[in-house]
Write a protein that holds these residues in place. Structure first.
Motif, PDB file in Angstrom:
ATOM      1  N   THR A   1      -4.466  -6.769  -1.700  1.00 26.28           N
ATOM      2  CA  THR A   1      -4.993  -8.052  -0.954  1.00 26.28           C
ATOM      3  C   THR A   1      -4.590  -8.956  -2.277  1.00 26.28           C
TER       4      THR A   1
ATOM      5  N   ARG B   1       0.624  -1.395  -0.232  1.00 30.35           N
ATOM      6  CA  ARG B   1      -0.070  -0.019  -0.059  1.00 30.35           C
ATOM      7  C   ARG B   1       0.309   1.563  -0.244  1.00 30.35           C
TER       8      ARG B   1
ATOM      9  N   LYS C   1      -5.796  -0.905  -2.709  1.00 27.35           N
ATOM     10  CA  LYS C   1      -6.306  -2.000  -1.002  1.00 27.35           C
ATOM     11  C   LYS C   1      -6.798  -3.387  -2.194  1.00 27.35           C
TER      12      LYS C   1
END
Length: 253
Positions: free
Chosen positions: A170, A160, A166
Motif C-alpha cells: 500500500t 504482494r 499489505k
C-alpha cells in the motif's frame, strides 16, 4: 377500528418520505457489492487482482437486472459494481426511489448468491441526471474509475505476490503518478497496456437487433425474424470515444 381506517392511518407513516424521479429526468441505478472485499478474498478466495469467474457472475447479474421488469437500455459493470441506465420514459412504480432501490438491490443479491452458491448482498442508489451530457459523463466517470482501480490493483497484487506485506504494498504505490505505476508494473514484468480491456474499462451490455431463423407454422417454411437480445462489449472505448458510445445508446433508445 375498521381495517380500512387502520390501513389508511398507518399507510401515511410508510409513505411519508416517498420521493419520485421527475418526468424528463434520466435515471441511473448504481448497485454495489456489500462487504465484497472480505467475500472475494477470504470467504471465497477468487484469483487476484481479477478473476474471470467473478467477472462472469457480475455480467450475468447485470443481464438479470436488465430483464427483471424495468426498461433498462444499458448496463455497465466493473469490479463489484453495476450501473443501469433506464429508458427516459420508464414509469414503473411511479418512478418511486424506494421501489427501484429495494427491488434492484434484492434482485442483484439473489442472483449473485445463486451463482456464487453463498450469501452475497448489494446496495443500490438512484442518480437523477437532467440531461444526456451528464449521462455520458456519469458512465465516463465509472469507466475512468475502472481504469484507475485496475492499475492500482495490478500494482498492489504484483507487489504482494513478490513478498511485500499489505502495508508495504500500500505504501509503495501511495502518492505516485500513473506513469510511475505503469513503470513499476513494467519492472515487475507486466505491460499494463497489453492487459485485457475488460479489466481496465469494464464491460458494457446493451440491446441489439439480431436476425434469427424461425419457423412459420402457417406457411410451413423457415423464415428469418428479427429479435432484440443483450450483447456484451468487453472492449469498450475510452475517453471521448466512450462518451460517443453512450450517446449512441441514448439515441438508439
Amino acid at each position: 377500528m375498521k381495517f380500512d381506517d387502520l390501513d389508511l392511518k398507518m399507510r401515511v407513516y410508510e409513505t411519508a418520505h416517498d420521493t419520485q424521479v421527475l418526468p424528463g429526468m434520466y435515471m441511473v441505478a448504481r448497485i454495489d457489492g456489500r462487504g465484497f472485499t472480505r467475500l472475494t478474498k477470504e470467504t471465497h478466495p477468487f484469483e487476484a487482482p481479477f478473476d474471470v469467474r467473478f467477472r462472469d457472475y457480475m455480467i450475468a447479474t447485470t443481464e438479470h437486472l436488465m430483464n427483471c421488469g424495468f426498461k433498462v437500455i444499458y448496463g455497465y459493470t466493473q469490479s463489484d459494481e453495476i450501473s443501469l441506465l433506464f429508458d427516459l420514459n420508464e414509469t414503473a412504480f411511479s418512478r418511486k426511489h424506494r421501489k427501484y432501490t429495494s427491488i434492484l438491490a434484492g434482485e442483484a443479491s439473489a442472483q449473485f448468491s445463486v451463482l456464487l452458491g453463498s450469501v452475497a448482498a448489494f446496495d443500490c442508489r438512484i442518480c437523477e441526471l437532467p440531461n444526456a451530457g451528464l449521462v455520458e459523463d456519469y458512465f465516463r466517470w465509472r469507466n475512468e474509475d475502472a481504469h484507475r482501480n485496475a492499475l492500482n490493483a495490478h500494482c498492489y497484487w504484483r507487489l504482494r505476490q513478490g513478498g511485500a506485506t499489505k502495508a508495504e504494498a500500500t505504501k509503495r504505490i501511495e502518492k505516485i503518478s500513473v506513469a510511475e505505476k505503469n513503470e513499476l508494473l513494467f519492472t515487475l514484468g507486466v505491460n499494463f497496456n497489453e492487459l485485457p480491456l475488460w479489466q481496465k474499462r469494464g464491460t458494457g451490455i446493451y440491446w441489439a437487433e439480431v436476425e434469427k431463423e424461425g419457423f412459420d407454422v402457417k406457411q410451413q417454411t423457415t423464415v428469418i425474424v428479427k429479435r432484440k437480445q443483450l450483447c456484451r462489449n468487453m472492449e469498450l472505448p475510452m475517453r471521448e470515444a466512450y462518451n460517443e458510445f453512450i450517446s449512441g445508446i441514448l439515441n438508439a433508445g
